[in-house]
Write a protein that holds these residues in place. Structure first.
Motif, PDB file in Angstrom:
ATOM      1  N   PHE A  78       4.212 -43.377  -0.527  1.00  0.00           N
ATOM      2  CA  PHE A  78       5.275 -43.119  -1.490  1.00  0.00           C
ATOM      3  C   PHE A  78       6.672 -43.457  -0.975  1.00  0.00           C
ATOM      4  CE2 PHE A  78       1.867 -40.152  -2.692  1.00  0.00           C
ATOM      5  CZ  PHE A  78       1.628 -40.606  -3.985  1.00  0.00           C
ATOM      6  N   GLY A  79       6.777 -43.829   0.286  1.00  0.00           N
ATOM      7  CA  GLY A  79       8.078 -44.140   0.860  1.00  0.00           C
ATOM      8  C   GLY A  79       8.485 -43.083   1.861  1.00  0.00           C
ATOM      9  N   ARG A  80       8.841 -43.545   3.062  1.00  0.00           N
ATOM     10  CA  ARG A  80       9.110 -42.589   4.134  1.00  0.00           C
ATOM     11  C   ARG A  80      10.429 -41.854   3.948  1.00  0.00           C
ATOM     12  NH1 ARG A  80       6.769 -47.627   7.234  1.00  0.00           N
ATOM     13  NH2 ARG A  80       4.568 -47.028   7.144  1.00  0.00           N
ATOM     14  N   ARG A  81      11.460 -42.540   3.468  1.00  0.00           N
ATOM     15  CA  ARG A  81      12.712 -41.813   3.220  1.00  0.00           C
ATOM     16  C   ARG A  81      12.516 -40.787   2.110  1.00  0.00           C
ATOM     17  NH1 ARG A  81      17.965 -44.935   1.103  1.00  0.00           N
ATOM     18  NH2 ARG A  81      16.627 -45.082  -0.743  1.00  0.00           N
ATOM     19  N   ARG A  82      11.772 -41.152   1.071  1.00  0.00           N
ATOM     20  CA  ARG A  82      11.542 -40.212  -0.029  1.00  0.00           C
ATOM     21  C   ARG A  82      10.812 -38.972   0.457  1.00  0.00           C
ATOM     22  NH1 ARG A  82       8.530 -42.499  -5.212  1.00  0.00           N
ATOM     23  NH2 ARG A  82      10.519 -43.623  -5.316  1.00  0.00           N
ATOM     24  N   LEU A  83       9.745 -39.149   1.244  1.00  0.00           N
ATOM     25  CA  LEU A  83       9.005 -37.988   1.750  1.00  0.00           C
ATOM     26  C   LEU A  83       9.842 -37.191   2.738  1.00  0.00           C
ATOM     27  CD1 LEU A  83       6.068 -36.894   1.259  1.00  0.00           C
ATOM     28  CD2 LEU A  83       6.639 -39.090   0.198  1.00  0.00           C
ATOM     29  N   PHE A  84      10.668 -37.892   3.518  1.00  0.00           N
ATOM     30  CA  PHE A  84      11.570 -37.193   4.439  1.00  0.00           C
ATOM     31  C   PHE A  84      12.507 -36.274   3.656  1.00  0.00           C
ATOM     32  CE2 PHE A  84      15.789 -37.083   6.444  1.00  0.00           C
ATOM     33  CZ  PHE A  84      15.483 -36.494   7.656  1.00  0.00           C
ATOM     34  N   MET A  85      13.071 -36.778   2.569  1.00  0.00           N
ATOM     35  CA  MET A  85      14.016 -35.976   1.789  1.00  0.00           C
ATOM     36  C   MET A  85      13.317 -34.838   1.053  1.00  0.00           C
ATOM     37  SD  MET A  85      16.620 -38.931   0.361  1.00  0.00           S
ATOM     38  CE  MET A  85      17.777 -37.728  -0.307  1.00  0.00           C
ATOM     39  N   VAL A  86      12.120 -35.106   0.527  1.00  0.00           N
ATOM     40  CA  VAL A  86      11.359 -34.039  -0.133  1.00  0.00           C
ATOM     41  C   VAL A  86      11.025 -32.938   0.871  1.00  0.00           C
ATOM     42  CG1 VAL A  86       9.136 -33.484  -1.213  1.00  0.00           C
ATOM     43  CG2 VAL A  86      10.418 -35.496  -1.963  1.00  0.00           C
ATOM     44  N   GLY A  87      10.536 -33.346   2.054  1.00  0.00           N
ATOM     45  CA  GLY A  87      10.213 -32.362   3.081  1.00  0.00           C
ATOM     46  C   GLY A  87      11.442 -31.603   3.562  1.00  0.00           C
ATOM     47  N   LEU A  88      12.557 -32.316   3.730  1.00  0.00           N
ATOM     48  CA  LEU A  88      13.790 -31.668   4.193  1.00  0.00           C
ATOM     49  C   LEU A  88      14.282 -30.653   3.175  1.00  0.00           C
ATOM     50  CD1 LEU A  88      15.952 -31.617   6.427  1.00  0.00           C
ATOM     51  CD2 LEU A  88      17.139 -33.453   5.208  1.00  0.00           C
ATOM     52  N   ALA A  89      14.277 -31.027   1.889  1.00  0.00           N
ATOM     53  CA  ALA A  89      14.698 -30.088   0.841  1.00  0.00           C
ATOM     54  C   ALA A  89      13.785 -28.863   0.814  1.00  0.00           C
ATOM     55  CB  ALA A  89      14.705 -30.791  -0.509  1.00  0.00           C
ATOM     56  N   GLY A  90      12.471 -29.116   0.908  1.00  0.00           N
ATOM     57  CA  GLY A  90      11.532 -28.000   0.927  1.00  0.00           C
ATOM     58  C   GLY A  90      11.720 -27.111   2.143  1.00  0.00           C
ATOM     59  N   PHE A  91      12.048 -27.718   3.274  1.00  0.00           N
ATOM     60  CA  PHE A  91      12.275 -26.942   4.489  1.00  0.00           C
ATOM     61  C   PHE A  91      13.472 -26.016   4.309  1.00  0.00           C
ATOM     62  CE2 PHE A  91      13.523 -26.256   8.915  1.00  0.00           C
ATOM     63  CZ  PHE A  91      12.295 -26.026   9.513  1.00  0.00           C
ATOM     64  N   GLY A  92      14.522 -26.506   3.643  1.00  0.00           N
ATOM     65  CA  GLY A  92      15.678 -25.655   3.382  1.00  0.00           C
ATOM     66  C   GLY A  92      15.339 -24.486   2.478  1.00  0.00           C
ATOM     67  N   LEU A  93      14.568 -24.740   1.418  1.00  0.00           N
ATOM     68  CA  LEU A  93      14.212 -23.675   0.479  1.00  0.00           C
ATOM     69  C   LEU A  93      13.308 -22.636   1.134  1.00  0.00           C
ATOM     70  CD1 LEU A  93      13.584 -25.772  -2.769  1.00  0.00           C
ATOM     71  CD2 LEU A  93      15.487 -24.201  -2.327  1.00  0.00           C
ATOM     72  N   THR A  94      12.331 -23.098   1.897  1.00  0.00           N
ATOM     73  CA  THR A  94      11.422 -22.145   2.537  1.00  0.00           C
ATOM     74  C   THR A  94      12.099 -21.396   3.683  1.00  0.00           C
ATOM     75  OG1 THR A  94      10.526 -23.992   3.846  1.00  0.00           O
ATOM     76  CG2 THR A  94       9.303 -23.350   1.872  1.00  0.00           C
ATOM     77  N   SER A  95      13.066 -22.030   4.340  1.00  0.00           N
ATOM     78  CA  SER A  95      13.855 -21.314   5.347  1.00  0.00           C
ATOM     79  C   SER A  95      14.652 -20.195   4.696  1.00  0.00           C
ATOM     80  CB  SER A  95      14.800 -22.276   6.070  1.00  0.00           C
ATOM     81  OG  SER A  95      14.094 -23.235   6.809  1.00  0.00           O
ATOM     82  N   LEU A  96      15.193 -20.466   3.515  1.00  0.00           N
ATOM     83  CA  LEU A  96      15.903 -19.425   2.763  1.00  0.00           C
ATOM     84  C   LEU A  96      14.954 -18.287   2.422  1.00  0.00           C
ATOM     85  CD1 LEU A  96      18.532 -18.548   1.324  1.00  0.00           C
ATOM     86  CD2 LEU A  96      17.724 -19.804  -0.691  1.00  0.00           C
ATOM     87  N   ALA A  97      13.725 -18.625   2.008  1.00  0.00           N
ATOM     88  CA  ALA A  97      12.736 -17.596   1.696  1.00  0.00           C
ATOM     89  C   ALA A  97      12.397 -16.762   2.929  1.00  0.00           C
ATOM     90  CB  ALA A  97      11.476 -18.242   1.128  1.00  0.00           C
ATOM     91  N   CYS A  98      12.291 -17.418   4.099  1.00  0.00           N
ATOM     92  CA  CYS A  98      12.053 -16.669   5.339  1.00  0.00           C
ATOM     93  C   CYS A  98      13.202 -15.706   5.629  1.00  0.00           C
ATOM     94  CB  CYS A  98      11.889 -17.637   6.511  1.00  0.00           C
ATOM     95  SG  CYS A  98      10.378 -18.608   6.526  1.00  0.00           S
ATOM     96  N   GLY A  99      14.415 -16.203   5.490  1.00  0.00           N
ATOM     97  CA  GLY A  99      15.584 -15.382   5.786  1.00  0.00           C
ATOM     98  C   GLY A  99      15.764 -14.202   4.847  1.00  0.00           C
ATOM     99  N   LEU A 100      15.215 -14.309   3.637  1.00  0.00           N
ATOM    100  CA  LEU A 100      15.360 -13.231   2.643  1.00  0.00           C
ATOM    101  C   LEU A 100      14.091 -12.406   2.496  1.00  0.00           C
ATOM    102  CD1 LEU A 100      17.262 -15.196  -0.173  1.00  0.00           C
ATOM    103  CD2 LEU A 100      18.230 -13.738   1.631  1.00  0.00           C
TER     104      LEU A 100
END
Length: 469
Positions: A78-100
């Protein structure tokens, strides 16, 4: 089905682009280790108990390891930059979930989700480097990648101690996760500087291979990490018995798929026959396994044995981190000479063996009256040796991988690395904690360091078989 062929080479990755994609390896490794010094405060705040605390670490480590190869394949498709950005965005959201997270089970669930997003992001770093760089630039970038991965592991515990101590606005341990959110936002904004790459004729997802690899890794890593805390119930032994059978089945299925061309295997056996994969990957896994167990044992010993505060426990590792950084910058220059990579790994293993030996002797003689000054010589020398080995071994693993297999190879390397770390934490951690109960903290740490020394000596003995680099 014909094998995938490479797309036309994209524009070269700039220095800024390289720094951005390195987030894909630094953030996941940082978050694996940053939790170690925060575990006592998580326990007090959430009333977690030993088993759930183990799951906070193990849930992330196992989830990350089992999905990395699949993440590499999806990036190829699907494209490495696209998956990188999807994973990075998801990492931010799940990090927020961990912190809360309001309770321990919520934190465990958020950590598993965080691991899944990290597995989407991490393989794209190596794949992008392989696909957009050639020659000496690629070699330098690979060395920087190895240095970034190692430094993230070392500085994770230092940063974790500082953040827990800072307790900004009463956030305590939660800040170790919440800090990821602004980093992710900045990374997403800058990610447009990274060129898009993909395989021109991507393969479909290898469902049988994915399932069998997941079963093999989960059935091995989960009981090893949870067994001690849960008292080794029957399911842990059943799971350990399943692991080798699933691994053999995975190899048979993948070999049959590659021979028949009926589908493209998740991990092509021919990839593992490349000299770098065959000779350097096992040494890399052994190297990081000892390191993972070392970092876990030191975090517990510093806080519970020497009564260091979280910040002092983190700062105690600063000599190790500084020496690692110096060695990781020096190593690529030495490795660039003919046959230099092999010599760098050998010298690094020898130096680390000396450092771990000095540290073990220091603990054995001086425990429990140990300060930062007494620990520094052993930490400096062992950190320097580790810094010479890790980036060089990572470079050797991928040195002869063709660009069209970059995503799969990156997934295999990061899976082996993460599985090695998880195994090291599980095995050396179990040894350390078992001996704490029977022999005391000082003797337990000494024995654990001796076990790590054995792993380092094994790398030293096997290093002459490495490719010339």
């Amino acid at each position: 089905m014909r094998p995938a062929t490479p797309a036309p080479r994209p524009s070269s990755l700039s220095t800024l682009g390289l720094l951005i994609v390195l987030l894909g390896t630094a953030l996941p490794q940082l978050d694996f280790f940053i939790v170690n010094v925060a575990l006592p405060t998580i326990d007090r705040d959430l009333n977690a108990g030993p088993a759930l605390l183990e799951l906070v670490v193990a849930g992330y480590g196992v989830g990350y390891a089992v999905l990395l190869v699949l993440g590499g394949r999806l990036g190829d498709t699907f494209g490495r930059r696209r998956l990188f950005m999807v994973g990075l965005a998801g990492f931010g959201l799940t990090s927020l979930a961990c912190g809360l997270a309001p309770d321990a089970w919520s934190l465990v669930a958020a950590r598993v989700a965080q691991a899944a997003t990290a597995a989407l992001m991490a393989p794209q770093t190596l794949a992008t480097i392989q696909a957009t760089m050639t020659g000496e630039r690629r070699a330098r970038a690979m060395s920087v990648f190895g240095a970034a991965a190692g430094l993230a592991m070392v500085t994770g515990q230092i940063l974790g101690g500082l953040l827990v101590w800072a307790d900004l606005a009463g956030t305590g341990w939660r800040l170790v996760f919440l800090l990821n959110v602004p980093v992710v936002l900045a990374g997403l904004w800058l990610a447009r500087r990274v060129p898009e790459t993909r395989t021109e004729r991507p393969a479909t997802v290898d469902v049988p291979g994915t399932v069998l690899l997941t079963v093999a890794l989960v059935s091995l890593l989960l009981p090893l990490t949870e067994g001690r805390a849960t008292g080794w119930p029957l399911w842990t032994w059943v799971s350990l018995a399943v692991a080798p059978a699933a691994a053999v089945a995975f190899f048979v299925v993948e070999r049959r798929a590659e021979r028949s061309w009926a589908r493209v295997p998740l991990v092509p056996p021919s990839l593992l026959r490349l000299a770098g994969m065959r000779r350097a990957l096992p040494l890399l896994a052994l190297c990081v396994a000892g390191f993972g167990g070392f970092m876990f044992a030191m975090a517990v010993a510093f806080q519970d044995g020497l009564a260091f505060s979280p910040v002092r426990a983190g700062v105690a590792l600063a000599p190790y981190a500084v020496a690692f950084l110096v060695a990781s910058l020096l190593g690529p220059r030495l490795a660039a000479r003919p046959g230099g990579a092999r010599l760098v790994v050998t010298a690094g293993a020898a130096a680390q063996a000396v450092g771990i030996g000095v540290l073990a002797l220091t603990v054995w003689v001086g425990w429990p009256d140990l300060g930062l000054l007494a620990l520094t010589p052993g930490l400096l020398v062992s950190g320097f040796g580790q810094g010479l080995q890790m980036p060089t071994l990572m470079r050797l693993v991928l040195a002869d991988v063709p660009a069209e297999r970059a995503g799969v190879a990156g997934g295999v390397l990061t899976t082996a690395t993460q599985s090695g770390i998880a195994l090291g934490v599980a095995l050396l951690g179990a040894l350390f904690l078992a001996l704490v109960d029977s022999a005391g903290m000082g003797d337990a740490l000494t024995a654990t360091l001796c076990a790590q020394l054995a792993a380092v000596l094994a790398v030293l003995a096997l290093s002459p078989r490495l490719p010339n680099g």
